[in-house]
Scaffold this active site. Structure first.
Site, short mmCIF file in Angstrom:
data_model
loop_
_atom_site.label_atom_id
_atom_site.label_comp_id
_atom_site.label_asym_id
_atom_site.label_seq_id
_atom_site.Cartn_x
_atom_site.Cartn_y
_atom_site.Cartn_z
N TYR A 113 0.93 -1.79 10.84
CA TYR A 113 0.45 -1.69 9.58
C TYR A 113 1.62 -1.68 8.32
CZ TYR A 113 -2.03 -1.96 5.53
OH TYR A 113 -2.95 -2.90 4.01
N SER A 126 0.92 -1.19 0.19
CA SER A 126 0.24 0.09 -0.19
C SER A 126 1.07 1.39 -0.11
CB SER A 126 -0.55 -0.39 0.99
OG SER A 126 -1.60 1.27 1.43
N SER A 127 0.38 1.63 -0.50
CA SER A 127 1.40 3.56 -0.67
C SER A 127 1.61 4.43 0.51
CB SER A 127 0.91 4.36 -1.81
OG SER A 127 -0.22 4.87 -1.14
N CYS A 128 0.87 3.79 1.39
CA CYS A 128 0.84 4.25 2.78
C CYS A 128 2.31 3.57 3.99
CB CYS A 128 -0.79 4.14 4.00
SG CYS A 128 -0.94 2.73 4.19
N LYS A 143 3.53 -5.08 6.07
CA LYS A 143 2.95 -4.81 4.93
C LYS A 143 4.47 -5.38 3.97
CE LYS A 143 -1.33 -5.69 3.36
NZ LYS A 143 -1.28 -6.38 2.14
N HIS A 199 -12.02 4.26 6.07
CA HIS A 199 -10.91 5.09 5.51
C HIS A 199 -11.39 6.24 5.46
CE1 HIS A 199 -8.61 1.17 4.07
NE2 HIS A 199 -7.26 2.48 5.15
P1 GDP Z 1 -4.30 7.41 5.47
O1 GDP Z 1 -4.31 7.72 4.30
O2 GDP Z 1 -3.79 5.68 5.74
O3 GDP Z 1 -4.22 8.23 6.63
O4 GDP Z 1 -5.89 6.78 6.46
P2 GDP Z 1 -7.69 7.43 5.53
O5 GDP Z 1 -8.07 7.27 4.47
O6 GDP Z 1 -8.52 6.40 7.29
O7 GDP Z 1 -7.02 9.05 5.76
C1 GDP Z 1 -7.31 10.10 7.02
C2 GDP Z 1 -6.79 11.54 6.56
O8 GDP Z 1 -7.83 11.07 5.95
C3 GDP Z 1 -6.35 11.93 7.81
O9 GDP Z 1 -5.69 13.62 7.54
C4 GDP Z 1 -7.64 12.61 8.09
O10 GDP Z 1 -7.80 13.63 9.47
C5 GDP Z 1 -8.59 13.02 7.31
N1 GDP Z 1 -9.59 12.64 7.34
C6 GDP Z 1 -10.80 13.78 7.24
N2 GDP Z 1 -12.45 13.21 7.84
C7 GDP Z 1 -12.28 12.19 7.88
C8 GDP Z 1 -12.93 10.32 8.26
O11 GDP Z 1 -14.50 11.16 8.51
N3 GDP Z 1 -12.85 9.60 8.01
C9 GDP Z 1 -11.69 9.29 8.44
N4 GDP Z 1 -11.53 8.45 7.89
N5 GDP Z 1 -10.24 9.98 8.08
C10 GDP Z 1 -10.65 11.40 7.95
#
Ligand code: GDP
Length: 313
Positions: A138, A109-111, A142, A181
């Site tokens: 994670y 995953s890119s994360c 990964k 997510h």
């Molecule tokens: P990441 O891409 O692995 O960090 O995971 P996410 O898909 O959960 O994305 C997280 C990013 O979205 C962070 O910057 C959060 O602060 C922002 N974010 C804003 N609103 C939300 C929400 O309702 N749910 C989630 N999961 N993230 C949010």
């Protein structure tokens, strides 16, 4: 991979696995197995041994795993580390013992790239810096899985290949507001606000940037790689462009025709600031790859009755 090859999808009922299944069927692949986790427990090596021994698949998509959004990851770092490590190690060890001939495609995953990178992120950045705290468990698991694929390839000749998809969304996503997510979380929050007139609170500052790849487009690239690529080198799968969370929210407002003031919960983490993938390696292998826009993917979700039922109950 031929039309009658035996194709096994591990994780075949999740967001990405179900998209691979749909894409394969669309292209007339006829021999697809996608056992449910109740039937095959990847945390138990005997269970995967039995499956590989009896089925000996020609091609194997390994997209199973414990996944979650920023808070889901942060709260269960040990679980994410343990489960994602054991699953890929069990699979590779079992392939070595029971099904050496299977071609495997595993997704990272890119994360899991380091927290800070020159943008866009090239594959060479893998393991080149400190990890993001919110998903360390994670990322270590990964990352280990990718190295494991490379080492089993080198030592045992297993045709194990790795791709790095970016943030995905699509049909059969997990719409869990706490642990899921960002993209499915935003879609659900906006749909609820439209239906019930409730407020919308998003997390963090809204400034971090994310890509958004529709699951079917990722599946399309993975199938292409399965057919045309064999190498220890990982391949990014992304769109090559990103939006800030605030920009995602603006697109949702526009597409759902809802005008509402947003609240931002600053007690929630921002996570990695940006992680846009460099997809030039993928484009060299698969020049026709052309992922749809976020607007297009979003409209497919909000115009799909079954998905709306899953989101809103
Ligand atoms: P990441 O891409 O692995 O960090 O995971 P996410 O898909 O959960 O994305 C997280 C990013 O979205 C962070 O910057 C959060 O602060 C922002 N974010 C804003 N609103 C939300 C929400 O309702 N749910 C989630 N999961 N993230 C949010």
């Amino acid at each position: 991979m031929e039309k009658d090859s035996k194709i096994l999808i591990l994780g075949g009922n999740g967001l990405l696995g179900s998209a691979i299944n749909r894409e394969l069927k669309k292209h007339n692949y006829q021999n697809i197995l996608s056992p449910r986790s109740k039937e095959v427990n990847l945390l138990n090596k005997n269970s995967i041994d039995n499956l590989l021994k009896s089925e000996k698949p020609d091609n194997l998509f390994m997209v199973a795993g414990l996944v979650g959004g920023i808070m889901g990851n942060k709260k269960r770092q040990a679980d994410f580390l343990y489960q994602n490590s054991i699953m890929i190690l069990n699979l590779l060890e079992s392939a070595k013992e029971n099904s050496l001939g299977s071609k495997i495609l595993y997704t990272g995953s890119s994360c899991i790239y380091p927290k800070i990178n020159p943008q866009p992120i090239k594959e060479e950045r893998f393991m080149k810096g400190e990890l993001e705290e919110t998903n360390k468990g994670y990322a270590v698991a990964k990352g280990m899985g990718i190295v494991a694929c490379q080492l089993y390839r080198e030592q045992y000749g297993i045709d194990a290949n790795c791709a790095m998809p970016t943030n995905l969304y699509g049909l059969k996503d997990t719409y869990d507001l706490e642990n899921g997510h960002m993209i499915p979380g935003l879609i659900k929050k906006f749909l609820l606000a439209k239906r019930d007139g409730t407020d919308i609170t998003l997390w963090g500052t809204g400034n971090p940037r994310r890509e958004a790849l529709y699951s079917e487009d990722c599946a399309d690239a993975l199938i292409y790689l399965m057919k045309n690529y064999s190498s220890p080198e990982i391949v990014n799968i992304g769109t090559g462009f990103d939006y800030s969370i605030k920009e995602f929210a603006e697109i949702l407002k526009k597409e759902l025709k809802i005008n509402i003031n947003l609240k931002w919960d600053l007690s929630k983490p921002d996570g990695t600031f940006e992680k846009r993938t460099d997809i030039s390696r993928l484009k060299n292998i698969y020049p026709e790859f052309s992922p749809r826009s976020f607007e297009k993917g979003l409209s497919e979700i909000i115009n799909n009755k079954d998905e709306l039922k899953r989101i809103l109950g």
